[in-house]
Design a protein around this motif. Structure first.
Motif, short mmCIF file in Angstrom:
data_model
loop_
_atom_site.label_atom_id
_atom_site.label_comp_id
_atom_site.label_asym_id
_atom_site.label_seq_id
_atom_site.Cartn_x
_atom_site.Cartn_y
_atom_site.Cartn_z
N GLU A 30 -56.31 42.01 83.43
CA GLU A 30 -55.48 41.56 84.54
C GLU A 30 -54.39 42.58 84.92
O GLU A 30 -53.81 42.50 85.99
N ASP A 31 -54.12 43.54 84.03
CA ASP A 31 -53.18 44.60 84.36
C ASP A 31 -53.72 45.49 85.48
O ASP A 31 -52.96 46.21 86.13
N TYR A 32 -55.03 45.43 85.70
CA TYR A 32 -55.69 46.32 86.65
C TYR A 32 -56.28 45.60 87.86
O TYR A 32 -56.52 46.23 88.88
N THR A 33 -56.54 44.32 87.73
CA THR A 33 -57.16 43.57 88.83
C THR A 33 -56.10 42.85 89.64
O THR A 33 -54.98 42.65 89.19
N LYS A 37 -57.02 45.73 95.68
CA LYS A 37 -58.26 46.50 95.86
C LYS A 37 -59.37 45.91 95.01
O LYS A 37 -59.11 45.18 94.05
N TRP A 38 -60.58 46.18 95.39
CA TRP A 38 -61.74 45.76 94.64
C TRP A 38 -61.77 46.55 93.33
O TRP A 38 -61.42 47.73 93.32
N GLN A 39 -62.17 45.89 92.25
CA GLN A 39 -62.30 46.56 90.96
C GLN A 39 -63.68 46.28 90.37
O GLN A 39 -64.09 45.12 90.25
N VAL A 40 -64.37 47.34 90.05
CA VAL A 40 -65.67 47.26 89.40
C VAL A 40 -65.43 47.52 87.92
O VAL A 40 -64.86 48.56 87.56
N VAL A 41 -65.82 46.59 87.08
CA VAL A 41 -65.64 46.75 85.64
C VAL A 41 -67.00 47.01 85.02
O VAL A 41 -67.93 46.21 85.17
N ALA A 112 -67.82 35.53 78.50
CA ALA A 112 -68.28 34.13 78.60
C ALA A 112 -67.21 33.25 79.25
O ALA A 112 -67.54 32.35 80.03
N ALA A 113 -65.95 33.50 78.92
CA ALA A 113 -64.87 32.71 79.53
C ALA A 113 -64.80 32.96 81.03
O ALA A 113 -64.54 32.04 81.81
N LEU A 114 -65.05 34.20 81.45
CA LEU A 114 -64.99 34.54 82.87
C LEU A 114 -66.19 34.01 83.66
O LEU A 114 -66.05 33.54 84.78
N THR A 115 -67.37 34.14 83.06
CA THR A 115 -68.62 33.88 83.81
C THR A 115 -69.31 32.58 83.45
O THR A 115 -70.23 32.18 84.14
N LYS A 116 -68.93 31.98 82.35
CA LYS A 116 -69.59 30.78 81.82
C LYS A 116 -71.02 31.07 81.38
O LYS A 116 -71.87 30.20 81.32
N GLU A 117 -71.31 32.34 81.08
CA GLU A 117 -72.62 32.77 80.58
C GLU A 117 -72.40 33.76 79.45
O GLU A 117 -71.37 34.44 79.40
N PRO A 118 -73.38 33.87 78.55
CA PRO A 118 -73.22 34.83 77.45
C PRO A 118 -73.38 36.27 77.94
O PRO A 118 -74.11 36.53 78.91
N LEU A 119 -72.71 37.18 77.29
CA LEU A 119 -72.88 38.60 77.55
C LEU A 119 -74.25 39.00 77.01
O LEU A 119 -74.56 38.74 75.86
N ARG A 120 -75.05 39.63 77.85
CA ARG A 120 -76.42 39.95 77.46
C ARG A 120 -76.58 41.36 76.92
O ARG A 120 -77.63 41.70 76.42
N ASP A 129 -62.47 40.82 93.32
CA ASP A 129 -62.00 41.04 94.69
C ASP A 129 -60.54 41.50 94.67
O ASP A 129 -59.91 41.55 93.60
N PRO A 130 -59.98 41.87 95.83
CA PRO A 130 -58.61 42.37 95.86
C PRO A 130 -57.56 41.39 95.34
O PRO A 130 -56.46 41.81 94.95
N ASN A 131 -57.88 40.10 95.31
CA ASN A 131 -56.95 39.10 94.78
C ASN A 131 -57.09 38.90 93.27
O ASN A 131 -56.39 38.08 92.69
N GLY A 132 -58.04 39.60 92.66
CA GLY A 132 -58.26 39.49 91.22
C GLY A 132 -59.22 38.39 90.83
O GLY A 132 -59.35 38.07 89.66
N GLU A 133 -59.92 37.82 91.81
CA GLU A 133 -60.91 36.77 91.53
C GLU A 133 -62.26 37.42 91.23
O GLU A 133 -62.67 38.36 91.91
N LEU A 134 -62.95 36.88 90.24
CA LEU A 134 -64.28 37.39 89.91
C LEU A 134 -65.23 37.08 91.06
O LEU A 134 -65.39 35.93 91.46
N ALA A 135 -65.85 38.11 91.63
CA ALA A 135 -66.75 37.95 92.76
C ALA A 135 -68.21 38.09 92.36
O ALA A 135 -69.09 37.55 93.03
N ALA A 136 -68.50 38.81 91.26
CA ALA A 136 -69.89 39.00 90.84
C ALA A 136 -69.93 39.47 89.39
O ALA A 136 -68.98 40.10 88.90
N ALA A 137 -71.04 39.16 88.74
CA ALA A 137 -71.31 39.62 87.38
C ALA A 137 -72.79 39.92 87.29
O ALA A 137 -73.60 39.15 87.78
N GLN A 138 -73.13 41.06 86.69
CA GLN A 138 -74.53 41.45 86.60
C GLN A 138 -74.75 42.27 85.33
O GLN A 138 -74.08 43.27 85.11
#
Length: 159
Positions: A30-33, A37-41, A112-120, A129-138
């Motif tokens: 959250e220090d970066y999002t 601006k959009w942030q790709v992690v 898992a806390a962010l996406t409600k799915e296990p890390l694969r 997104d620029p507001n710090g909301e998770l917009a996608a996970a892949q």
């Protein structure tokens, strides 16, 4: 009972997970999002073959998109025990974007806390997104071109 315990652990991970930067200083994603601006992690591991193949393209992407409102952040799953390998990965691929290091289990819980799915596995990508909301996970390979198209589409839809 296991479900309740898992939920508590994930909730605690969401609140308490602190990564370290490459200098060993505590950091939160959250220090970066959420900074306008959009942030790709990119979640990576130094011994991940695909991560090693994709790192250079994300270094170039970061350089080319930084002024256009899109940044990249790396999260290494190497943990403190393998900090030297993580630092070598960053140096080898000349990664100018911020990189954080986390313990593998905690990175998994955080994901898992962010996406409600296990890390694969690695690489895995998150887009905020620029507001710090998770917009996608892949999980798996995601080209910078695909990220550019996704951001453009989402930005146009929010206007």
């Amino acid at each position: 009972m296991l479900i309740a315990v898992s939920t508590v652990v994930v909730a605690q991970a969401e609140i308490n997970v602190i990564f370290t930067d490459l200098d060993g200083e505590p950091r939160k994603l959250e220090d970066y999002t959420g900074k306008g601006k959009w942030q790709v992690v990119m979640i990576w591991a130094s011994d991940c073959h695909i991560c090693n193949l994709e790192a250079a393209s994300y270094a170039e992407f970061h350089e080319s998109q930084e002024d256009d409102g899109v940044g990249v952040i790396g999260i290494s799953m190497d943990g403190e025990q393998n900090r030297t390998a993580a630092l070598a990965f960053v140096e080898r691929h000349d990664l100018a974007f911020p990189n954080l290091i986390g313990e593998p289990g905690m990175v998994g819980l955080y994901y898992a806390a962010l996406t409600k799915e296990p890390l694969r596995g690695t690489p895995t990508f998150l887009i905020f997104d620029p507001n710090g909301e998770l917009a996608a996970a892949q999980a798996g390979t995601v080209s910078p071109d695909a990220v550019t198209r996704f951001v453009a589409k989402k930005s146009a839809a929010s206007r």
